[in-house]
Design an enzyme around this catalytic site. Structure first.
Site: not given
Length: 190
Positions: A90-91, A97, A122
């Site tokens: 996730v960037i 968001h 993770f």
């Protein structure tokens, strides 16, 4: 930056239990695929290096990182792995968001670890920039997939030992300083 000029993916194979008898589940997000495939590659290389058999590795793809939790849950229920590795990226963008996805995935994987007997690792990069993700998926800071594989092997071994200990009167688990690994087989230090 804590990881500047460091490769965090180095490990001593002699300190890792042999992985040949463990069954690994890997759930990979297709979002930011150029990052997640690098993480997957590092995971597979480390698992293989530590003795994991290809036939004991199950891979499922999901559309994005948020879907990792559901797929990991279903993999535990249907495939009976010894451990599951969740791989995502996730960037940070211009909206919140990023925060919602990162928090949801983190809490979901934590919940699976609390509620399930199967450890869930993770391996979700949550970086501010694409370059930071590249640096951690086979770049200058190593490969978090490698680190996830080593954590998975150690947790599968811990789970195995905890279950054996439970079968034998709940004896205490041995600490790392009490074990030595010879030819991939844990033995008591003398």
């Amino acid at each position: 930056m804590a990881t500047a000029n460091k490769n965090l993916s180095n490990y001593d194979k002699n300190t890792i239990p042999n992985a040949k008898d463990f069954r690994f589940g890997i759930v990979v997000s297709e979002w930011n695929e150029h990052i997640t495939e690098g993480l997957y590659s590092g995971t597979i290389q480390a698992l293989s290096d530590c003795g994991a058999l290809h036939k004991n590795i199950i891979r499922w793809n999901v559309p994005g990182s948020f879907e990792l939790v559901y797929a990991a849950k279903k993999m535990i229920e249907t495939q009976k792995p010894d451990v599951v590795i969740t791989i995502g990226s996730v960037i940070k963008g211009e909206t919140q968001h990023f925060d919602f996805v990162c928090d949801g995935v983190t809490q979901g994987i934590k919940d699976l670890n609390v509620l399930s007997d199967v450890p869930v690792i993770f391996c979700v990069l949550t970086d501010n920039t694409e370059q930071q993700s590249i640096d951690r998926s086979g770049g200058i800071h190593g490969n978090k997939g490698t680190e996830a594989a080593i954590a998975a092997i150690k947790m599968a071994y811990l789970r195995q030992q905890a279950n054996v200990g439970h079968q034998f009167g709940n004896q205490n688990l041995l600490g790392a300083n009490q074990l030595q690994i010879e030819d991939g087989i844990p033995k008591l230090k003398e």
